[in-house]
Design a protein around this motif. Structure first.
Motif, PDB file in Angstrom:
ATOM      1  N   TYR A 157       4.519   3.181  -3.265  1.00 26.10           N
ATOM      2  CA  TYR A 157       4.187   2.721  -1.913  1.00 26.10           C
ATOM      3  C   TYR A 157       4.417   1.215  -1.773  1.00 26.10           C
ATOM      4  O   TYR A 157       5.048   0.752  -0.812  1.00 26.10           O
ATOM      5  N   GLN A 158       3.941   0.444  -2.738  1.00 24.12           N
ATOM      6  CA  GLN A 158       4.079  -1.006  -2.652  1.00 24.12           C
ATOM      7  C   GLN A 158       5.537  -1.436  -2.752  1.00 24.12           C
ATOM      8  O   GLN A 158       5.970  -2.381  -2.077  1.00 24.12           O
ATOM      9  N   GLN A 159       6.295  -0.735  -3.577  1.00 24.08           N
ATOM     10  CA  GLN A 159       7.719  -1.040  -3.696  1.00 24.08           C
ATOM     11  C   GLN A 159       8.426  -0.837  -2.356  1.00 24.08           C
ATOM     12  O   GLN A 159       9.269  -1.651  -1.951  1.00 24.08           O
ATOM     13  N   LEU A 160       8.083   0.224  -1.667  1.00 26.73           N
ATOM     14  CA  LEU A 160       8.686   0.498  -0.361  1.00 26.73           C
ATOM     15  C   LEU A 160       8.224  -0.511   0.683  1.00 26.73           C
ATOM     16  O   LEU A 160       9.018  -0.968   1.515  1.00 26.73           O
ATOM     17  N   ARG A 161       6.961  -0.874   0.646  1.00 28.48           N
ATOM     18  CA  ARG A 161       6.449  -1.861   1.600  1.00 28.48           C
ATOM     19  C   ARG A 161       7.124  -3.213   1.398  1.00 28.48           C
ATOM     20  O   ARG A 161       7.473  -3.898   2.368  1.00 28.48           O
ATOM     21  N   ASP A 162       7.322  -3.580   0.139  1.00 31.59           N
ATOM     22  CA  ASP A 162       7.995  -4.847  -0.160  1.00 31.59           C
ATOM     23  C   ASP A 162       9.441  -4.844   0.327  1.00 31.59           C
ATOM     24  O   ASP A 162      10.014  -5.903   0.606  1.00 31.59           O
ATOM     25  N   ALA A 163      10.011  -3.641   0.432  1.00 35.15           N
ATOM     26  CA  ALA A 163      11.398  -3.524   0.901  1.00 35.15           C
ATOM     27  C   ALA A 163      11.487  -3.416   2.420  1.00 35.15           C
ATOM     28  O   ALA A 163      12.580  -3.238   2.965  1.00 35.15           O
TER      29      ALA A 163
END
Length: 401
Positions: A82-88
């Protein structure tokens, strides 16, 4: 989930007549690879998540920000993903949905697909995405393809005839067009969707069960001409339980019905030709008759055939003889045997073979083509065909045309 009950077609499993009408729970159990820890039967030690559902089940969350308030069930998701996607730059709900898919392991892997360039190939993603079989599937476009973003509608069961399958497909497509055109809102709490899913699979759910459904479907963006004709009661429960008949055909003074909404949409289409309109009307008529109970679902038709068979012993066993006779009955229906308890009388202008008039027309064109070749400018052909315009064969071709 009313569509699952309306299209119910799987009352027999592995040679036994069951107490359910649909295939959904059977498939859900067959691909449920959760461990005891993931099912909540043992404390988490080797696994990371307690997962409430099989990977083959109803949706767990809405993706639109306007529907977020109806996500009333805690969603299990991988917070690292989730955090990886939010950062992207992916928005909260979509990132949460994708991270939810990745709480599960792949259940299949091909050796030639292990080493992939993830910057230009999505096979690793699709391996997870395509093995989360939910009632709706949000499908990003494949890389390097002209295919756009898609939403896959999955709960409908396959029917016996092409006409029935076409009817259900057309019904769903036209309903989406009516929703988009009239700016309607059918969203309800996810928890009620889960309740509906369980009810839809019961025997004769189309007649005996009630389903939570949104009563007030207009929005502030609904065209005035449409909102004036859609009669909805605003001072009652927003999500009452309705029968399939009430959902499809409407309830006077309370809910307009989905098929009447589709007809209202069709009336607003300027270039709808008569032939198409007649074909659509036949499809919608089948849906309405099934919803009202005047026509059987495929599951009820199958159940009646089996229980009335002289070899059936009321022990749930579908013998080879019963199975053979049933398949033979299906074959006859597919080849035109009347089945008024299952199907409406319908006609179509679509044929498997070329009509006789078209064959004659094609033959005439071939003849004219051959004649024109003979009528070229060569002296030999001029001698053979002094005046093609008055030749008897040529006139015969013209008459056929």
């Amino acid at each position: 989930m009313f569509q699952l009950a309306l299209s119910a077609a799987c009352p027999v499993q592995r040679g036994y007549l069951t107490d359910g009408d649909c295939r959904w729970n059977i498939i859900a159990a067959s691909v449920d690879d959760r461990t005891k820890e993931e099912r909540g039967l043992e404390p988490l030690k080797e696994n990371r998540f307690v997962i409430p559902k099989s990977r083959y089940d109803s949706i767990d969350s809405y993706l639109s920000p306007t529907s977020d308030a109806f996500n009333d069930i805690d969603l299990v998701y991988d917070k690292v993903v989730y955090q990886q996607l939010r950062d992207a730059g992916i928005d909260h709900l979509l990132a949460q949905h994708m991270a939810h898919l990745f709480i599960r392991d792949p259940i299949s892997l091909f050796s030639e697909r292990v080493d992939q360039d993830d910057t230009c190939d999505t096979d690793h993603f699709e391996n997870i995405q395509s093995t989360n079989w939910q009632t709706m599937r949000f499908k990003p476009p494949p890389p390097g393809s002209c295919i756009g973003w898609r939403v896959e509608f999955r709960p409908t069961e396959v029917q016996l005839t092409d006409f029935e399958n076409a009817a259900y497909v057309v019904f769903v497509v036209l309903l989406t067009r009516a929703i988009l055109s009239f700016k309607l809102n059918f969203v309800m709490p996810i928890s009620k969707v889960d309740v509906n899913m369980k009810a839809a699979q019961k025997r004769d759910a189309v007649l005996n069960e009630k389903f939570y459904f949104r009563r007030n479907i207009t929005t502030c963006n609904t065209p005035k001409t449409c909102s004036e004709t859609i009669c909805c009661v605003s001072n009652q429960d927003c999500f009452p339980q309705m029968t399939i008949n009430e959902i499809i055909n409407g309830k006077s003074g309370e809910f307009p019905g989905l098929v009447p909404l589709i007809y209202q949409f069709l009336h607003s289409v300027d270039d709808l030709d008569v032939d198409t309109s007649c074909t659509i009307s036949q499809y919608l008529h089948l849906i309405q008759e099934r919803a009202s109970g005047r026509l059987m679902t495929t599951a009820r038709w199958m159940r009646d055939f089996i229980t009335k068979h002289p070899e059936y012993k009321h022990d749930s066993v579908v013998t080879e003889t019963i199975n053979y006779d049933f398949v033979n009955e299906c074959h006859q229906v597919l080849n035109g045997k009347p089945c008024p308890e299952l199907l409406i009388q319908h006609k179509t202008k679509t044929n498997d073979s070329i009509p006789l008039a078209m064959k004659k027309h094609e033959q005439a064109l071939i003849g004219l083509s051959e004649m024109s070749k003979s009528c070229d400018s060569s002296e030999d052909n001029r001698a053979k065909w002094p005046d093609c315009r008055t030749d008897d064969k040529f006139e015969d071709f013209v008459e056929e045309l």
